[in-house]
Write a protein that holds these residues in place. Structure first.
Motif, mmCIF file in Angstrom:
data_model
loop_
_atom_site.group_PDB
_atom_site.id
_atom_site.type_symbol
_atom_site.label_atom_id
_atom_site.label_comp_id
_atom_site.label_asym_id
_atom_site.label_seq_id
_atom_site.Cartn_x
_atom_site.Cartn_y
_atom_site.Cartn_z
ATOM 1 N N ASN A 106 0.829 -1.211 0.000
ATOM 2 C CA ASN A 106 0.000 0.000 0.000
ATOM 3 C C ASN A 106 0.862 1.260 0.000
ATOM 4 O OD1 ASN A 106 -2.845 -0.638 -0.058
ATOM 5 N ND2 ASN A 106 -2.582 -1.612 1.932
ATOM 6 N N TYR A 107 1.982 1.224 0.717
ATOM 7 C CA TYR A 107 2.879 2.382 0.752
ATOM 8 C C TYR A 107 3.422 2.674 -0.643
ATOM 9 C CZ TYR A 107 6.730 5.459 2.115
ATOM 10 O OH TYR A 107 7.582 6.530 2.215
ATOM 11 N N LEU A 108 3.951 1.645 -1.305
ATOM 12 C CA LEU A 108 4.517 1.852 -2.639
ATOM 13 C C LEU A 108 3.449 2.302 -3.625
ATOM 14 C CD1 LEU A 108 6.965 -1.175 -2.930
ATOM 15 C CD2 LEU A 108 7.575 1.235 -2.863
ATOM 16 N N THR A 109 2.254 1.746 -3.493
ATOM 17 C CA THR A 109 1.194 2.043 -4.453
ATOM 18 C C THR A 109 0.623 3.435 -4.278
ATOM 19 O OG1 THR A 109 0.615 -0.314 -4.539
ATOM 20 C CG2 THR A 109 -1.035 1.251 -5.350
ATOM 21 N N THR A 117 -7.975 7.738 1.721
ATOM 22 C CA THR A 117 -8.385 6.669 2.625
ATOM 23 C C THR A 117 -7.212 5.794 3.035
ATOM 24 O OG1 THR A 117 -10.603 6.605 1.636
ATOM 25 C CG2 THR A 117 -9.901 4.659 2.861
ATOM 26 N N VAL A 118 -6.376 5.432 2.049
ATOM 27 C CA VAL A 118 -5.233 4.571 2.348
ATOM 28 C C VAL A 118 -4.219 5.304 3.224
ATOM 29 C CG1 VAL A 118 -3.290 3.301 1.344
ATOM 30 C CG2 VAL A 118 -5.532 3.208 0.255
ATOM 31 N N ALA A 167 2.631 5.795 7.272
ATOM 32 C CA ALA A 167 2.533 6.881 6.292
ATOM 33 C C ALA A 167 3.766 7.778 6.287
ATOM 34 C CB ALA A 167 1.283 7.712 6.548
ATOM 35 N N ASN A 168 4.391 7.955 7.441
ATOM 36 C CA ASN A 168 5.534 8.865 7.545
ATOM 37 C C ASN A 168 6.879 8.159 7.434
ATOM 38 O OD1 ASN A 168 3.895 11.172 7.916
ATOM 39 N ND2 ASN A 168 3.653 10.670 10.094
ATOM 40 N N SER A 197 13.134 2.867 4.904
ATOM 41 C CA SER A 197 12.679 2.134 6.085
ATOM 42 C C SER A 197 11.626 1.089 5.723
ATOM 43 C CB SER A 197 12.115 3.101 7.134
ATOM 44 O OG SER A 197 10.961 3.762 6.653
ATOM 45 N N VAL A 198 10.831 1.365 4.692
ATOM 46 C CA VAL A 198 9.855 0.375 4.224
ATOM 47 C C VAL A 198 10.580 -0.850 3.687
ATOM 48 C CG1 VAL A 198 8.100 -0.109 2.465
ATOM 49 C CG2 VAL A 198 8.029 2.036 3.743
ATOM 50 N N TYR A 199 11.627 -0.625 2.897
ATOM 51 C CA TYR A 199 12.399 -1.755 2.373
ATOM 52 C C TYR A 199 13.067 -2.533 3.508
ATOM 53 C CZ TYR A 199 11.817 0.131 -2.337
ATOM 54 O OH TYR A 199 11.288 0.578 -3.531
#
Length: 337
Positions: A176-179, A213-214, A224-225, A230-232
């Motif tokens: 969802n973050y990448l999208t 919404t996401v 979200a922040n 950090s996501v990877y």
């Protein structure tokens, strides 16, 4: 009457036994006349069992019915519309149903999200029931006496649920973050695809609304922040934990697949076969050969021996062969599995 996924998910596991017992009791006491319909029978049962709602009683009753041959699975169009997170969830559910050897037909709808009782895809129509999302669907199937994890003991089942939570928390949020958060992916992939099936200006408004919404959901979860790096890192940790659990086995709990295997395959396979402006997510997964092998095993067993059947991007391309050709045509960086 249709029963939403939330009703099924929140159902007391004892409802099925209560419904069955009280229907038998009602029949024995001749309180049900022969021309009384199903709804009236269930309502009478719900009153006697003190069920919270008619939905709960009906869900318990219908969950005992055999799996019909006309089950429909609803999802967005694959070629031009579906996005990475939804494609992963749809593939996970389809993999689970195939592992259970349950018949279903995929129905594509541009408004599948709006049709879903939870607002998420996929969802299935099974008789009089509508059930959405992976876990409610597996619970619904389990209530019919069909389970991929019946052979596990309680400790193993707890471990399985923990790893399923890990997949949803890490891979689901990362997708969802990448999208929706990463600007490059959003502008090049998400916005054109999500709005492709709608006319102007509805396409822009729906995309804006969905992104809001996401982002709200990811903010509540503390994602979200996060930075892209950090996501990877989170994905790397999650893959490492899954790889350690899988080790050299064919599946996560021995020689038989479970719900965890279906869920992991849905996410991993979709990430591996979906070209993005930055394919580091796929590269991270490829760093764990046993996870890639796990994907190959399930694909070979269930999806026609290395031919992509469900990928929204690679339709008509063989996964570990002509996939390079698509990358060359699309202009994205090619990854070598």
């Amino acid at each position: 009457m249709f029963v939403g996924g939330d009703s099924i998910k929140g159902e007391d596991p004892n409802y099925s036994d209560q419904v069955s017992g009280f229907l038998k009791k009602l029949d024995q006491e001749s309180l049900i006349v022969t021309n009384m319909g199903l709804e009236e029978r269930i309502r009478g049962c719900a009153a006697l069992t003190n069920c919270e709602s008619f939905d709960h009683a009906l869900a318990g009753f219908l969950s005992q019915e055999p799996w019909p041959d006309d089950v429909q699975l609803f999802q967005p169009y694959e070629t031009e519309q579906i996005l990475l997170p939804d494609n992963a969830n749809c593939l996970a559910v389809q993999t689970f149903l195939k592992m259970c050897d349950l018949k279903y037909v995929v129905e594509y709808r541009t408004n599948a999200e709006e049709m879903s009782p939870s607002g998420r895809v996929p969802f299935i129509k099974c008789g009089a029931c509508l059930i959405s999302d992976f876990e409610p669907i597996t619970s619904f199937v389990s209530n019919k006496g069909i389970s991929l994890s019946a052979h596990l003991d309680e400790v193993q089942k707890a471990d399985m649920r923990a790893f399923m939570s890990l997949v949803n928390t890490v891979l689901g949020n990362a997708e969802n973050y990448l999208t929706w958060v990463d600007d490059e992916t959003y502008s090049k992939i998400t916005k054109p695809r999500y709005g492709s099936v709608h006319p102007f200006p509805l396409n822009h408004w729906l995309c804006f609304s969905k992104r809001r919404t996401v982002l709200k959901k990811l903010s509540a979860l503390g994602w979200a922040n996060k930075s892209l790096e950090s996501v990877y890192e989170e994905v790397e940790k999650g893959c490492s934990a899954l790889s350690d659990r899988l080790e050299k086995s064919r599946f996560f709990f021995g020689e038989q697949p479970t719900e965890l295997d279906a869920l992991v395959f849905g996410h991993m396979y979709t990430i591996l076969t979906t070209p993005l402006p930055n394919n580091r997510l796929a590269s991270t997964i490829r760093g764990y050969p046993n996870i890639v092998d796990h994907c190959k095993i399930i694909e070979k067993q269930l999806f026609d021996c290395y031919v992509i059947e469900l990928s929204c991007i690679f339709e008509h391309y063989i996964i570990w062969g002509r996939i390079e050709r698509y990358y060359e045509e699309s202009g994205f960086d090619y990854y070598d599995p």
